[in-house]
Design a protein around this motif. Structure first.
Motif, PDB file in Angstrom:
ATOM      1  N   VAL A   1       4.430   2.312   1.343  1.00 52.08           N
ATOM      2  CA  VAL A   1       5.942   2.548   0.533  1.00 52.08           C
ATOM      3  C   VAL A   1       6.425   3.847   0.841  1.00 52.08           C
ATOM      4  O   VAL A   1       7.865   4.092   0.719  1.00 52.08           O
ATOM      5  CB  VAL A   1       5.285   2.706  -0.832  1.00 52.08           C
ATOM      6  N   LEU A   2       5.439   4.738   1.128  1.00 52.31           N
ATOM      7  CA  LEU A   2       6.089   6.229   1.392  1.00 52.31           C
ATOM      8  C   LEU A   2       6.950   5.894   3.101  1.00 52.31           C
ATOM      9  O   LEU A   2       7.979   6.684   3.221  1.00 52.31           O
ATOM     10  CB  LEU A   2       5.042   7.197   2.001  1.00 52.31           C
TER      11      LEU A   2
ATOM     12  N   ASP B   1       0.842  -1.064   0.024  1.00 54.79           N
ATOM     13  CA  ASP B   1       0.145   0.039  -0.010  1.00 54.79           C
ATOM     14  C   ASP B   1       1.000   1.189   0.061  1.00 54.79           C
ATOM     15  O   ASP B   1       1.999   1.066   0.298  1.00 54.79           O
ATOM     16  CB  ASP B   1      -0.777   0.011   1.171  1.00 54.79           C
ATOM     17  N   GLU B   2       0.280   2.490  -0.366  1.00 53.40           N
ATOM     18  CA  GLU B   2       1.259   3.566  -0.718  1.00 53.40           C
ATOM     19  C   GLU B   2       1.567   3.994   0.615  1.00 53.40           C
ATOM     20  O   GLU B   2       2.847   4.677   0.831  1.00 53.40           O
ATOM     21  CB  GLU B   2       0.167   4.699  -1.240  1.00 53.40           C
ATOM     22  N   ARG B   3       0.773   3.902   1.879  1.00 49.44           N
ATOM     23  CA  ARG B   3       1.335   4.322   2.955  1.00 49.44           C
ATOM     24  C   ARG B   3       2.860   3.719   3.447  1.00 49.44           C
ATOM     25  O   ARG B   3       3.713   4.346   3.999  1.00 49.44           O
ATOM     26  CB  ARG B   3       0.293   4.270   4.128  1.00 49.44           C
TER      27      ARG B   3
ATOM     28  N   GLN C   1       6.014   2.382 -10.452  1.00 55.22           N
ATOM     29  CA  GLN C   1       5.009   3.057 -10.385  1.00 55.22           C
ATOM     30  C   GLN C   1       3.945   2.639  -9.578  1.00 55.22           C
ATOM     31  O   GLN C   1       3.857   1.470  -9.446  1.00 55.22           O
ATOM     32  CB  GLN C   1       4.557   3.847 -11.571  1.00 55.22           C
ATOM     33  N   ILE C   2       3.166   3.666  -9.016  1.00 55.33           N
ATOM     34  CA  ILE C   2       2.060   3.245  -7.938  1.00 55.33           C
ATOM     35  C   ILE C   2       0.750   2.916  -9.029  1.00 55.33           C
ATOM     36  O   ILE C   2       0.598   3.759  -9.915  1.00 55.33           O
ATOM     37  CB  ILE C   2       1.511   4.430  -6.971  1.00 55.33           C
TER      38      ILE C   2
ATOM     39  N   GLY D   1      -3.934   1.873  -5.472  1.00 52.62           N
ATOM     40  CA  GLY D   1      -3.279   2.857  -4.547  1.00 52.62           C
ATOM     41  C   GLY D   1      -2.210   1.905  -3.986  1.00 52.62           C
ATOM     42  O   GLY D   1      -1.703   2.061  -2.792  1.00 52.62           O
ATOM     43  N   THR D   2      -1.709   0.906  -4.842  1.00 48.39           N
ATOM     44  CA  THR D   2      -0.579  -0.186  -4.289  1.00 48.39           C
ATOM     45  C   THR D   2       0.555  -0.216  -5.614  1.00 48.39           C
ATOM     46  O   THR D   2       0.180   0.229  -6.630  1.00 48.39           O
ATOM     47  CB  THR D   2      -1.090  -1.529  -4.328  1.00 48.39           C
ATOM     48  N   ILE D   3       1.554  -0.636  -4.928  1.00 51.13           N
ATOM     49  CA  ILE D   3       2.838  -0.894  -5.804  1.00 51.13           C
ATOM     50  C   ILE D   3       3.183  -2.313  -5.908  1.00 51.13           C
ATOM     51  O   ILE D   3       2.989  -3.018  -4.829  1.00 51.13           O
ATOM     52  CB  ILE D   3       3.961   0.026  -5.512  1.00 51.13           C
TER      53      ILE D   3
END
Length: 387
Positions: free
Chosen positions: A223-224, A219-221, A267-268, A273-275
């Motif tokens: 990844v960040l 998930d994006e969170r 890329q996401i 909203g995932t990579i």
């Protein structure tokens, strides 16, 4: 007069009983409570690392759909369905006789082209000598030279046709391009198959099993978070180096498979909203197969000093976690703590506890703040499941 005698006897018996009851009572006549017995253990101090869990599916490192490259009738199937094959093993044989005839014809055409080229070469050589003696015209000399060049081009064309014919003959024996486990034969002996680039008949499929991939979606969170950790030097990003990964199948307890994350997409996916990421694991026994559901965990932090306690020793107080610890006088002390994840059956304590303190792990219901207890020491290990 027996009645009064009986009353006196009963009174004499009751007096000692009342005295015994007063002796068992505490000050003021109230009963004394027994000292609660509890089991305590010291936390385990250890270098820890948080793990983040993701779900995924196993996929093959290599997958090849075997198609016919030339048309013809299948004369032989040379493998056991569902077995392991090695690269180069013969799988199917297509009737080679039509292609053998094409090769023989191409060889004859090449021989004919070479003869014509040799004759044209002799004529061109003679034309040069005759032209110097002015025995033939310039036009005739040029014609013979050009004819020799054309015949040499015909030889190269015949050689190319022969190579193509031999290649088609070679394609009548279909061999495994990779090592792995083969599927069933989609076409059996005696059936006509079609070759070529488009519309070629699918014959079977091979998948490589060792090592095996597990594809996950982060998930994006997360990844960040990983990228901030990379900036701060806490943990390297999987975009630049391989990082450890552990995997568990749905029928396994714990994390039995050790591998690495070897790929992160560039890329996401805005729709989810995932990579996409991929972990690779050894599969020497070939028991894991593509399509299995799996859980994968990766490091979610750098290493830090932490404490581990039984999860059953933790109490909940309106959303806050606490434990009971004993002071030097064996009195229970209420201690708020900050928890982390479970690790090997024990709960990580991030703050609020010291490594040398005694934590109540059994008998929590009988403990009250400031009340003295009777402790017995045990090891801090996961509580055994109830039988």
């Amino acid at each position: 007069m027996p009645t009064w005698r009986h009353a006196v006897a009963a009174l004499l018996i009751a007096i000692p009983l009342a005295s015994c009851k007063r002796d068992a009572a505490g000050p003021g006549g109230a009963p004394q409570a027994a000292t609660p017995e509890v089991t305590v253990a010291k936390p385990i101090a250890k270098r820890l690392m948080d793990w983040d869990e993701f779900t995924g599916r196993l996929t093959s490192r290599e997958r090849v759909d075997i198609h016919a490259r030339v048309s013809g009738y299948v004369t032989q199937v040379s493998f056991k369905e569902g077995a392991e094959v090695k690269a180069g093993d013969l799988l199917f044989t297509i009737d080679p006789r039509p292609y053998e005839a094409i090769v023989e014809r191409a060889e004859a055409m090449l021989a004919q082209a070479k003869t014509a080229a040799e004759l044209a070469g002799v004529e061109a050589k003679n034309a040069t000598a005759l032209r110097q003696g002015q025995a033939i015209s310039v036009e005739e000399s040029e014609r013979r030279l050009k004819s020799a060049t054309g015949e040499m081009a015909g030889v190269r064309g015949a050689e190319a046709a022969l190579r193509a014919a031999k290649l088609d003959l070679e394609f009548t024996q279909i061999r495994a391009p990779i090592s792995g486990r083969i599927s069933d034969a989609r076409v059996t002996e005696g059936n006509l198959v079609s070759g070529g680039i488009q519309g070629a008949t699918l014959l079977t499929t091979i998948v490589a099993l060792d090592p095996i991939y597990c594809e996950i979606e982060a998930d994006e969170r997360s990844v960040l978070k990983y990228r901030e950790m990379h900036k701060s030097g806490e943990r390297v990003s999987a975009m630049f180096e391989r990082i450890p990964a552990e995997m568990s199948l749905i029928n396994e307890a714990g994390w039995q498979h050790r591998g690495e994350v070897d790929f992160v997409d560039n890329q996401i996916n805005p729709a989810t909203g995932t990579i996409r990421a991929r972990a690779v694991f050894p599969n020497a026994d070939r028991l894991m197969a593509p399509g299995f559901f799996a859980k994968v965990r990766v490091p979610g932090s750098g290493e830090y000093d932490g404490l581990l306690i039984r999860d059953s020793a933790v109490g909940d107080d309106q959303g806050s976690s606490f434990v009971w610890v004993l002071d030097a006088e064996d009195k229970a002390v209420y201690r708020p703590i900050t928890l982390g994840p479970l690790l090997d059956g024990l709960r990580v304590v991030r703050s609020g506890l010291k490594a040398d303190e005694r934590v109540v792990v059994l008998g929590l219901m009988s403990v009250r703040n400031g009340v003295k207890v009777k402790p017995s020491l045990t090891e801090m290990k996961p509580a055994e499941p109830a039988k």
